[in-house]
Scaffold this active site. Structure first.
Site, PDB file in Angstrom:
ATOM      1  N   LYS A  22     -12.098  -1.808   6.932  1.00 25.26           N
ATOM      2  CA  LYS A  22     -11.432  -2.706   7.875  1.00 25.26           C
ATOM      3  C   LYS A  22     -11.925  -2.473   9.307  1.00 25.26           C
ATOM      4  CE  LYS A  22      -8.495  -3.150   4.236  1.00 25.26           C
ATOM      5  NZ  LYS A  22      -7.821  -2.285   3.294  1.00 25.26           N
ATOM      6  N   TRP A  42       0.832  -1.212   0.000  1.00 26.60           N
ATOM      7  CA  TRP A  42       0.000   0.000   0.000  1.00 26.60           C
ATOM      8  C   TRP A  42       0.860   1.252   0.000  1.00 26.60           C
ATOM      9  CZ3 TRP A  42      -4.418  -0.796  -1.943  1.00 26.60           C
ATOM     10  CH2 TRP A  42      -5.141  -1.970  -1.674  1.00 26.60           C
ATOM     11  N   ASP A  66      -1.560   6.648   6.212  1.00 24.73           N
ATOM     12  CA  ASP A  66      -2.652   5.803   5.746  1.00 24.73           C
ATOM     13  C   ASP A  66      -2.924   4.817   6.876  1.00 24.73           C
ATOM     14  OD1 ASP A  66      -4.296   3.889   4.663  1.00 24.73           O
ATOM     15  OD2 ASP A  66      -2.949   3.326   3.022  1.00 24.73           O
TER      16      ASP A  66
HETATM   17  C1  LIG Z   1      -7.301  -1.773   2.125  1.00 21.16           C
HETATM   18  C2  LIG Z   1      -6.240  -0.748   2.149  1.00 21.16           C
HETATM   19  C3  LIG Z   1      -6.172   0.261   1.173  1.00 21.16           C
HETATM   20  C4  LIG Z   1      -7.099   0.333  -0.009  1.00 21.16           C
HETATM   21  O1  LIG Z   1      -8.366   0.772   0.332  1.00 21.16           O
HETATM   22  P1  LIG Z   1      -9.429   1.077  -0.843  1.00 21.16           P
HETATM   23  O2  LIG Z   1     -10.629   1.450  -0.054  1.00 21.16           O
HETATM   24  O3  LIG Z   1      -9.584  -0.180  -1.629  1.00 21.16           O
HETATM   25  O4  LIG Z   1      -8.887   2.177  -1.640  1.00 21.16           O
HETATM   26  C5  LIG Z   1      -5.172   1.206   1.293  1.00 21.16           C
HETATM   27  N1  LIG Z   1      -4.280   1.165   2.287  1.00 21.16           N
HETATM   28  C6  LIG Z   1      -4.315   0.202   3.233  1.00 21.16           C
HETATM   29  C7  LIG Z   1      -3.302   0.203   4.324  1.00 21.16           C
HETATM   30  C8  LIG Z   1      -5.282  -0.779   3.183  1.00 21.16           C
HETATM   31  O5  LIG Z   1      -5.310  -1.748   4.122  1.00 21.16           O
END
Ligand SMILES: *Cc1c(COP(=O)(O)O)cnc(C)c1O
Length: 355
Positions: free
Chosen positions: A193, A98, A169
């Site tokens: 999540k 990511w 993030d």
């Molecule tokens: C799942 C995830 C993403 C992607 O999320 P989207 O909603 O599909 O854009 C980005 N960063 C991390 C750390 C993730 O776990």
């Protein structure tokens, strides 16, 4: 027993509340989806969701909370579009897939540099020490991924970036424990999540960064636009925000983030203890100091054993344990809503399977 990496388990109470209120929000005789986003009934839900984010994370007055769309992936672009002006550069710390994606997207917007990476043969098994980072004191911001969902690593202590705004993030570990939000310039998290349904993204951003943000980008992508309109500039994803409200209300009723942290640490320990005490059978590619409390990644000796493990787990009603396609092995995602009883059942099954 849902161990999916995302979309992932949601608190049963939050779903049951949605079920009970689906046809009638607060005595209005209509579903939340049918209400005007400018009406009183929806506005109460919207403001409660934002207030709960502020309360649970103790977000200081210096920071704004925005509810946006497009998930974390859109923030990979929107963040730099707002915060990375021409003539400046941004630092990225690479700790997994990511953060690589965030870096790549940042590159399409402006000048970015790698301030540290733990990549080794295409894999990431650890988090860099502060001494390994080469941070630019003049950077527009420095970006991290707080929890690496795919590789199963997590920042324990966040890096010191001096006066450079720290951007994180936090998609896969927001609200797993209390944090000091004042240390961050920008936090963003896709909801699927730990917070609610996919598509929705929670953004927490310092006011001065919003005010000083770039104006040479489309209005819809400017944080300023959404800040000035309480995230009601365009029609927001009302049902997703409603569910976010339900999830956060449930977190609050269950003792808030302090209680969440204890519960999450206990759950992670159950699994890592089995892995460590049966290391001739289970192993983990993750550095001990970097182990994630949210995504427990482990492997068995052969692909055949792993297939059998998954099949047996399925018989016990455990789903979502297959590792990410880029890594293989197993991954148990044990986010906030994953119940301790399920993790206990998984730990018991692991011991039994080895025996
Ligand atoms: C799942 C995830 C993403 C992607 O999320 P989207 O909603 O599909 O854009 C980005 N960063 C991390 C750390 C993730 O776990």
């Amino acid at each position: 027993m849902n161990f999916n990496a995302g979309p992932a388990a949601l608190p049963l109470a939050a779903l049951e509340r949605a079920q009970a209120e689906l046809l009638d929000l607060g005595g209005t005789g209509m579903s939340v989806m049918e209400h005007s986003h400018r009406g009183k009934a929806y506005e109460a839900v919207h403001n409660e969701a934002i207030a709960l984010v502020r309360e649970l994370l103790a977000v200081p007055e210096s920071h704004l909370i925005l509810l946006l769309q497009g998930g974390a992936s859109q923030q990979f672009a929107t963040g730099p579009m707002n915060l990375l002006p021409a003539g400046k550069s941004a630092d990225y710390m690479l700790t997994g897939s990511w953060s690589q994606k965030a870096y790549k997207e940042g590159k399409t917007v402006g000048t970015v540099r790698v301030a540290g990476t733990t990549e080794k043969d295409g894999k990431f098994g650890r988090i860099p020490a502060q001494s390994e980072l080469s941070l630019d004191a003049n950077a527009a911001y420095a970006h991290i991924t707080s929890n690496n969902t795919i590789f199963g690593t997590q920042w324990d202590k966040f890096p010191e970036t001096g006066n450079v705004p720290l951007v994180a993030d936090m998609s896969s570990d927001i609200m797993w424990r209390p944090i000091d939000v004042s240390k961050f310039g920008l936090i963003y998290a896709g909801a699927q999540k730990n917070l609610g349904p996919s598509g929705l993204v929670v953004v927490i951003v310092r006011k001065d960064l919003v005010e000083g943000g770039r104006k040479d980008i489309p209005v819809i992508f400017q944080y300023r636009t959404h800040a000035e309109n309480n995230s009601l500039y365009n029609t927001p994803p009302t049902f997703s925000i409603y569910l976010l409200r339900n999830v956060l209300d449930d977190v609050k009723k269950n003792g808030g983030l302090k209680a969440m942290e204890q519960r999450n640490r206990d759950k992670a320990k159950l699994l890592y203890d089995v892995i460590d005490s049966r290391s001739d059978f289970f192993s983990t590619p993750v550095d001990k100091a970097a182990r994630s409390t949210m995504n427990v990644v482990f492997t068995l000796k052969t692909p055949e054993l792993e297939a059998e493990f998954l099949a047996e787990a399925q018989k016990r009603k455990m789903v979502g344990l297959k590792g990410h396609r880029s890594v293989g092995g197993m991954r148990a995602s044990i986010y906030n809503a994953v119940e301790t009883a399920w993790v206990k059942a998984l730990a018991d099954f692991m011991r039994e399977f080895k025996a």
